[in-house]
Design a protein around this motif. Sequence first.
Motif, PDB file in Angstrom:
ATOM      1  N   ALA A  49       4.456  -8.226  -8.060  1.00 46.77           N
ATOM      2  CA  ALA A  49       3.760  -8.313  -6.779  1.00 46.77           C
ATOM      3  C   ALA A  49       4.155  -7.166  -5.857  1.00 46.77           C
ATOM      4  O   ALA A  49       3.304  -6.573  -5.184  1.00 46.77           O
ATOM      5  N   ALA A  50       5.449  -6.843  -5.835  1.00 48.95           N
ATOM      6  CA  ALA A  50       5.935  -5.785  -4.949  1.00 48.95           C
ATOM      7  C   ALA A  50       5.371  -4.420  -5.311  1.00 48.95           C
ATOM      8  O   ALA A  50       5.154  -3.568  -4.451  1.00 48.95           O
ATOM      9  N   PHE A  51       5.121  -4.199  -6.611  1.00 48.43           N
ATOM     10  CA  PHE A  51       4.605  -2.916  -7.079  1.00 48.43           C
ATOM     11  C   PHE A  51       3.092  -2.958  -7.281  1.00 48.43           C
ATOM     12  O   PHE A  51       2.532  -2.191  -8.057  1.00 48.43           O
ATOM     13  N   GLY A  52       2.431  -3.855  -6.566  1.00 47.33           N
ATOM     14  CA  GLY A  52       1.011  -4.078  -6.775  1.00 47.33           C
ATOM     15  C   GLY A  52       0.140  -2.861  -6.579  1.00 47.33           C
ATOM     16  O   GLY A  52      -0.898  -2.728  -7.236  1.00 47.33           O
ATOM     17  N   GLU A  53       0.529  -1.952  -5.680  1.00 52.75           N
ATOM     18  CA  GLU A  53      -0.283  -0.769  -5.390  1.00 52.75           C
ATOM     19  C   GLU A  53       0.266   0.501  -6.029  1.00 52.75           C
ATOM     20  O   GLU A  53      -0.338   1.571  -5.885  1.00 52.75           O
ATOM     21  N   THR A  54       1.415   0.404  -6.721  1.00 51.32           N
ATOM     22  CA  THR A  54       1.996   1.586  -7.352  1.00 51.32           C
ATOM     23  C   THR A  54       1.003   2.147  -8.367  1.00 51.32           C
ATOM     24  O   THR A  54       0.521   1.417  -9.241  1.00 51.32           O
ATOM     25  N   PRO A  55       0.666   3.448  -8.272  1.00 55.66           N
ATOM     26  CA  PRO A  55      -0.448   3.992  -9.059  1.00 55.66           C
ATOM     27  C   PRO A  55      -0.414   3.709 -10.550  1.00 55.66           C
ATOM     28  O   PRO A  55      -1.436   3.355 -11.136  1.00 55.66           O
ATOM     29  N   HIS A  56       0.743   3.863 -11.215  1.00 51.60           N
ATOM     30  CA  HIS A  56       0.744   3.681 -12.675  1.00 51.60           C
ATOM     31  C   HIS A  56       0.961   2.230 -13.077  1.00 51.60           C
ATOM     32  O   HIS A  56       0.951   1.917 -14.267  1.00 51.60           O
ATOM     33  N   LEU A  57       1.141   1.333 -12.094  1.00 54.85           N
ATOM     34  CA  LEU A  57       1.344  -0.084 -12.394  1.00 54.85           C
ATOM     35  C   LEU A  57       0.154  -0.940 -11.979  1.00 54.85           C
ATOM     36  O   LEU A  57      -0.400  -1.681 -12.777  1.00 54.85           O
TER      37      LEU A  57
END
Length: 367
Positions: A49-57
């Motif tokens: 959830a925390a890395f929801g907007e991280t481009p490669h994730l």
Amino acid sequence: MSVIHQLQNNKRSMEQTRIQTQPMPELKAGEALMRISRLALTTNNVTYAAFGETPHLRYWDFFPTSDAEWFHMPAWGFAEVVESTVEGLAKGERFYGFWPIASHLVMQPVRVSERGFYDGAEHRLALTSAYNQYQRISTDAAYRAESENYQMLLRPLFITSFMLADFLEDNGFFGARQIVISSASSKTAYGTAFCLQDNPTVRLVGLTSPTNSDFVQGLGCYRQTLGYDQLGSLDPSVPTLYVDFSGSTGLRHQIHAHFKGTLVHDCYAGSAQNQDYAELDQTLAGPQPQPYFAPYQIKKRNADWGAAEVTRRFNEAQLAFIARVSDAQQPWMQVNEHAGLEAAQALAESLIKGHINPLAGHAVALD
């Protein structure tokens, strides 16, 4: 059932959750309706959830909602085919994979094989392939009916652990003689230590909070266990590799300052307790944090060994890890079962707030 029930989180304030309903759609050609029956909820879900907007994730993009301000927190678990228009998927078949915390999911299965299928929904085509694959339990060599809870709780974490240990070994530990692991009580951290504990090249040091020190020491896979306030007792002259599961900026700075000149690599393996991301920090002494992403190492080893050998090695290690974690004489995890979306909602909110017992594993039964 005429509706789908979904647990959603607010993108700007993850701890704000809601349960929504939407009409059950009629299946189109090429679609299958899955009933989600059992899910695992861990700090791993908070990381997604925390890395929801991280481009490669892009974890928010796997299961989009009808409201741009809300997202589905994904989780690993099991589901059954309720209805299918796809050849090769029979009603009642059970699959393991990546699901929203919801009662049902409409999918577009493609590349259907003996092993399983991939979700070919258009919005998932550009996302990481490993999360789009669904495994038939009938052909899963590592599946054990009596260990479903352990499989869904540990497999997605242990694949990270197993491939991280392999990544570090594959790179000769970057010349380190000791590995310092933060959030050492987290399951992914001690899964990594489990895989590395017999390697004579490096000494494993677990950093943890005082409340978790006895638990970490009792695991037996770290050579030394220290509280975060005891970091200064480590010899700063030893070439050291830092594996960061905490995501703490303050701790990262302490590590870099203490091992100034001897820190050989900073491996950012994910955040167990918060949403802090290891971004470029020009004030850090020594090597910049390098994010670790398990699918990259899986892809490399598929090329090196072949996919069948990667699966064989992983299954062997996974079964050994589950056997150790579930040892009745000295368990590393106690599974707590919860029933229904309301229970999942309370549990998700608790995990987001960091209320985590390292001994506990949480399974949610939705059927």
